[in-house]
Design an enzyme around this catalytic site. Structure first.
Site, PDB file in Angstrom:
ATOM      1  N   LEU A  81       0.813  -1.212   0.000  1.00 25.74           N
ATOM      2  CA  LEU A  81       0.000   0.000   0.000  1.00 25.74           C
ATOM      3  C   LEU A  81       0.849   1.265   0.000  1.00 25.74           C
ATOM      4  O   LEU A  81       0.312   2.370  -0.041  1.00 25.74           O
ATOM      5  CB  LEU A  81      -0.926   0.010   1.228  1.00 25.74           C
ATOM      6  N   TYR A 135       3.525  10.383 -12.068  1.00 26.44           N
ATOM      7  CA  TYR A 135       2.860   9.486 -11.122  1.00 26.44           C
ATOM      8  C   TYR A 135       2.240   8.296 -11.841  1.00 26.44           C
ATOM      9  O   TYR A 135       2.432   7.139 -11.453  1.00 26.44           O
ATOM     10  CB  TYR A 135       1.785  10.252 -10.351  1.00 26.44           C
ATOM     11  N   LYS A 171       3.306   4.229 -11.415  1.00 26.44           N
ATOM     12  CA  LYS A 171       2.379   3.200 -10.945  1.00 26.44           C
ATOM     13  C   LYS A 171       2.234   2.095 -11.984  1.00 26.44           C
ATOM     14  O   LYS A 171       2.169   0.906 -11.645  1.00 26.44           O
ATOM     15  CB  LYS A 171       1.007   3.825 -10.647  1.00 26.44           C
ATOM     16  N   ASN A 185     -10.780   7.518  -6.389  1.00 25.45           N
ATOM     17  CA  ASN A 185     -10.571   8.425  -5.268  1.00 25.45           C
ATOM     18  C   ASN A 185     -11.200   7.826  -4.015  1.00 25.45           C
ATOM     19  O   ASN A 185     -12.289   7.254  -4.075  1.00 25.45           O
ATOM     20  CB  ASN A 185     -11.206   9.786  -5.564  1.00 25.45           C
TER      21      ASN A 185
END
Length: 245
Positions: free
Chosen positions: A53, A103, A107, A131
């Site tokens: 995470l 970003y 990922k 979100n």
């Protein structure tokens, strides 16, 4: 069962650790930003499941995304393979992984590393998360709901640039519940190979702002609220109590 949680100090990580610690027969190893490599390597040598995470989602230094997302994921996978530990991994990726931003690319690169691990015999659940909102999210960081709640309970203004902007939102309790189920092999895999949270709310910024103003200025009857509004209310109350403490 020994479970390692990276990013244990983050928004998802704190909720995840709390949920796991409430379950019998589970030992939780926690990896924080300051955890040294030797300690992390020891956890990786013996964990039975890895919730990955940790990550960098906002920084002024572009290299931080590569270091915190891509390279850290590679370090985890290399350590597991070195120890011949092909434990299952759940990775908290993002819907932004499809974007050509520092970003998004970092990922996506982390996802590819994990797919290589899966090809070598390890089970991987890659969640491209929408979100998120809920108690404990950091305001003025990556959660508009957190920012709105934080400002309103302190008498600060909120800024809505475009009321019609629609967000896909998941409540942190629903995310954690689904993540816990993955230990038992649950999870909804889509046709593209990625996993998604089963409960996602589609709401506009205007609707969020208007609902929060209602919570601020009127008496709330929870039985009259929709499911999203109840989750939003619980979130709002958590920030209100925090401001009063």
């Amino acid at each position: 069962m020994k479970i390692l949680v990276t990013g244990a100090g983050g928004f998802i990580g704190r909720h995840m650790v709390s949920a796991l610690q409430d379950r019998k027969g589970i030992t939780v190893y926690q990896c924080f930003h300051e955890t040294d490599k030797e300690e992390l390597d020891a956890y990786l040598s013996r964990c039975d499941f890895l919730y990955h995470l940790a990550g960098v989602n906002r920084s002024e230094q572009m290299e931080d995304f590569t270091t915190g997302n891509t390279l850290f994921t590679k370090e985890l996978v290399c350590s597991l393979l070195r120890h011949k530990n092909k434990c299952p991994i759940l990775y908290a990726s993002s819907i932004h992984a499809v974007l050509e931003t520092p970003y998004g690319r970092s990922k996506r690169e982390a996802e590819e590393i994990l797919k290589t691990y899966e090809n070598k015999g390890g089970r991987v659940n890659i969640y491209r998360l929408p979100n998120l909102f809920g108690k404990g999210a950091k305001p003025n960081y990556n959660s508009v709901v957190a920012t709105f709640c934080y400002n309103l309970v302190r008498g600060l203004p909120i800024v809505v640039h475009d009321r019609s902007t629609v967000l896909n939102l998941s409540y942190i309790d629903d995310v954690v519940q689904e993540f816990v189920g993955v230990i038992e092999g649950e999870g909804r895999k889509e046709a593209d190979g990625y996993y998604t949270i089963s409960k996602i709310f589609r709401v506009s910024l205007g609707e969020i702002a208007d609902t929060l103003y209602t919570f601020l200025n009127q008496e709330v009857k929870q039985e009259e609220l929709t499911e999203f509004q109840r989750d939003l209310y619980e979130t709002f109350i958590s920030y209100k109590l925090e401001a009063q403490s």
